[in-house]
Motif scaffolding. Sequence first.
Motif, PDB file in Angstrom:
ATOM      1  N   GLN A 143      29.800 -35.836   8.308  1.00 32.38           N
ATOM      2  CA  GLN A 143      29.270 -35.488   6.986  1.00 32.38           C
ATOM      3  C   GLN A 143      27.935 -36.190   6.725  1.00 32.38           C
ATOM      4  OE1 GLN A 143      30.274 -33.391   4.560  1.00 32.38           O
ATOM      5  NE2 GLN A 143      31.993 -32.644   5.771  1.00 32.38           N
ATOM      6  N   ILE A 144      27.853 -37.444   7.100  1.00 35.69           N
ATOM      7  CA  ILE A 144      26.608 -38.198   6.899  1.00 35.69           C
ATOM      8  C   ILE A 144      25.485 -37.593   7.733  1.00 35.69           C
ATOM      9  CG2 ILE A 144      25.490 -40.446   7.194  1.00 35.69           C
ATOM     10  CD1 ILE A 144      28.342 -41.664   6.706  1.00 35.69           C
ATOM     11  N   LEU A 145      25.784 -37.261   8.990  1.00 33.38           N
ATOM     12  CA  LEU A 145      24.773 -36.655   9.862  1.00 33.38           C
ATOM     13  C   LEU A 145      24.337 -35.286   9.337  1.00 33.38           C
ATOM     14  CD1 LEU A 145      26.113 -37.561  13.408  1.00 33.38           C
ATOM     15  CD2 LEU A 145      23.855 -38.141  12.491  1.00 33.38           C
ATOM     16  N   LYS A 146      25.266 -34.550   8.757  1.00 33.84           N
ATOM     17  CA  LYS A 146      24.958 -33.222   8.230  1.00 33.84           C
ATOM     18  C   LYS A 146      24.013 -33.297   7.038  1.00 33.84           C
ATOM     19  CE  LYS A 146      27.197 -29.185   6.132  1.00 33.84           C
ATOM     20  NZ  LYS A 146      28.501 -28.568   5.740  1.00 33.84           N
ATOM     21  N   HIS A 147      24.267 -34.240   6.134  1.00 35.32           N
ATOM     22  CA  HIS A 147      23.530 -34.284   4.877  1.00 35.32           C
ATOM     23  C   HIS A 147      22.327 -35.224   4.903  1.00 35.32           C
ATOM     24  CE1 HIS A 147      26.385 -31.806   2.604  1.00 35.32           C
ATOM     25  NE2 HIS A 147      27.337 -32.419   3.293  1.00 35.32           N
ATOM     26  N   THR A 148      22.393 -36.280   5.710  1.00 35.89           N
ATOM     27  CA  THR A 148      21.273 -37.236   5.799  1.00 35.89           C
ATOM     28  C   THR A 148      21.052 -37.585   7.270  1.00 35.89           C
ATOM     29  OG1 THR A 148      22.815 -39.066   5.399  1.00 35.89           O
ATOM     30  CG2 THR A 148      21.615 -38.206   3.490  1.00 35.89           C
ATOM     31  N   PRO A 149      20.586 -36.629   8.068  1.00 36.84           N
ATOM     32  CA  PRO A 149      20.561 -36.803   9.531  1.00 36.84           C
ATOM     33  C   PRO A 149      19.687 -37.933  10.049  1.00 36.84           C
ATOM     34  CG  PRO A 149      19.319 -34.858   8.868  1.00 36.84           C
ATOM     35  CD  PRO A 149      20.062 -35.322   7.657  1.00 36.84           C
ATOM     36  N   ASP A 150      18.671 -38.347   9.306  1.00 36.68           N
ATOM     37  CA  ASP A 150      17.744 -39.368   9.799  1.00 36.68           C
ATOM     38  C   ASP A 150      17.955 -40.740   9.172  1.00 36.68           C
ATOM     39  OD1 ASP A 150      16.408 -37.439  11.408  1.00 36.68           O
ATOM     40  OD2 ASP A 150      15.308 -36.751   9.637  1.00 36.68           O
ATOM     41  N   ILE A 151      19.035 -40.937   8.467  1.00 37.88           N
ATOM     42  CA  ILE A 151      19.253 -42.159   7.707  1.00 37.88           C
ATOM     43  C   ILE A 151      19.379 -43.389   8.612  1.00 37.88           C
ATOM     44  CG2 ILE A 151      21.763 -41.893   7.682  1.00 37.88           C
ATOM     45  CD1 ILE A 151      21.759 -42.886   4.787  1.00 37.88           C
ATOM     46  N   ILE A 152      18.743 -44.496   8.227  1.00 38.60           N
ATOM     47  CA  ILE A 152      18.937 -45.770   8.925  1.00 38.60           C
ATOM     48  C   ILE A 152      19.302 -46.879   7.937  1.00 38.60           C
ATOM     49  CG2 ILE A 152      17.394 -45.198  10.857  1.00 38.60           C
ATOM     50  CD1 ILE A 152      15.334 -47.135   9.523  1.00 38.60           C
ATOM     51  N   SER A 153      19.516 -46.518   6.687  1.00 37.55           N
ATOM     52  CA  SER A 153      19.885 -47.502   5.673  1.00 37.55           C
ATOM     53  C   SER A 153      20.515 -46.786   4.487  1.00 37.55           C
ATOM     54  CB  SER A 153      18.654 -48.283   5.217  1.00 37.55           C
ATOM     55  OG  SER A 153      18.958 -49.648   5.041  1.00 37.55           O
ATOM     56  N   GLY A 154      21.268 -47.536   3.679  1.00 37.53           N
ATOM     57  CA  GLY A 154      21.879 -46.955   2.489  1.00 37.53           C
ATOM     58  C   GLY A 154      23.208 -46.288   2.792  1.00 37.53           C
ATOM     59  N   GLU A 155      23.680 -45.491   1.848  1.00 38.10           N
ATOM     60  CA  GLU A 155      24.986 -44.854   1.949  1.00 38.10           C
ATOM     61  C   GLU A 155      24.928 -43.421   1.427  1.00 38.10           C
ATOM     62  OE1 GLU A 155      27.249 -47.210  -0.675  1.00 38.10           O
ATOM     63  OE2 GLU A 155      27.106 -49.046   0.511  1.00 38.10           O
ATOM     64  N   PHE A 156      25.722 -42.544   2.029  1.00 39.96           N
ATOM     65  CA  PHE A 156      25.931 -41.200   1.496  1.00 39.96           C
ATOM     66  C   PHE A 156      27.437 -40.987   1.402  1.00 39.96           C
ATOM     67  CE2 PHE A 156      26.844 -36.676   2.046  1.00 39.96           C
ATOM     68  CZ  PHE A 156      26.127 -36.158   0.980  1.00 39.96           C
ATOM     69  N   ARG A 157      27.950 -40.807   0.182  1.00 38.60           N
ATOM     70  CA  ARG A 157      29.400 -40.746  -0.009  1.00 38.60           C
ATOM     71  C   ARG A 157      29.850 -39.608  -0.920  1.00 38.60           C
ATOM     72  NH1 ARG A 157      30.820 -47.262  -0.445  1.00 38.60           N
ATOM     73  NH2 ARG A 157      30.380 -47.697   1.749  1.00 38.60           N
ATOM     74  N   ASP A 158      29.009 -38.629  -1.136  1.00 38.63           N
ATOM     75  CA  ASP A 158      29.364 -37.535  -2.033  1.00 38.63           C
ATOM     76  C   ASP A 158      30.610 -36.778  -1.581  1.00 38.63           C
ATOM     77  OD1 ASP A 158      27.128 -38.286  -3.382  1.00 38.63           O
ATOM     78  OD2 ASP A 158      25.981 -36.452  -3.005  1.00 38.63           O
TER      79      ASP A 158
END
Length: 257
Positions: free
Chosen positions: A204-219
């Motif tokens: 889910q994280i890769l789908k919605h924020t594929p380039d993230i290197i910091s923070g959180e995605f929890r929707d």
Amino acid sequence: MPELPDLQVFSHNLTKLFKGKKLEKIEIKVAQKLNVPEKQVQDALEGSKLDKVVRVGKELQFEFDNNHVLATHLMLHGQLQQFDKTNSHRFTIVEMLFEGDKGLALTDFQKAATPTLDPEKLDTPDALDFDEKYLEDKLSKTKTPVKTVLMDQKVLRGIGNAYADEILYDAKLSPFSASNKIPSAKVKQLAKSIKKVLEDAEKQILKHTPDIISGEFRDFMQVHQPRKKQTPAGETIHQKPVSSRKTYYTAEQELFS
């Protein structure tokens, strides 16, 4: 605080960004938690190339081609920030400049994020790589609430507060259950839920924020949602502490006591 699925994604993306690049310079701006003198870190790492970044428990470990490793624990508020040539990020703990003037800074306004050179290898299994019988054995030896056991890094490495709630919700197991009262069939379900929830979260994280290197995605979370009153299935979300940690759960989760 980033947890296992977040760190999995960070490790993939950091490897893509810096793999094969020579570390030109490293500076430890806040050395109070460093396990060795700064010069020892510089002597060990400067001039070597990054092989990859891997997640080990709740750490990100930068593995270099000379067999040295720099481990970083983000703690509660640590952030990884890219920069070009000059680092202007505030609250820097560690600053790494790679060839091509591409840099990475570990920042934390609380100064709690921790760098470690060549960390000790631990025997405790990872939350994505453990034996079901091992989990049953650990749970059977304590009456501590199951959520507390799941978050114990000496039992399983990698699970934090938010994902413990999600795992227990998926297993339909109350976080307040006495660990040694949970029947074998339920422990088996719990073991499956641990891997399922963590692996699905990474996707889910890769789908919605594929380039993230910091923070959180929890929707996408089902029950650990402080701003919501119901799960997507319509169950009422309750909140109560377990060992002083805010815990989100539903009445449908079975309690063993």
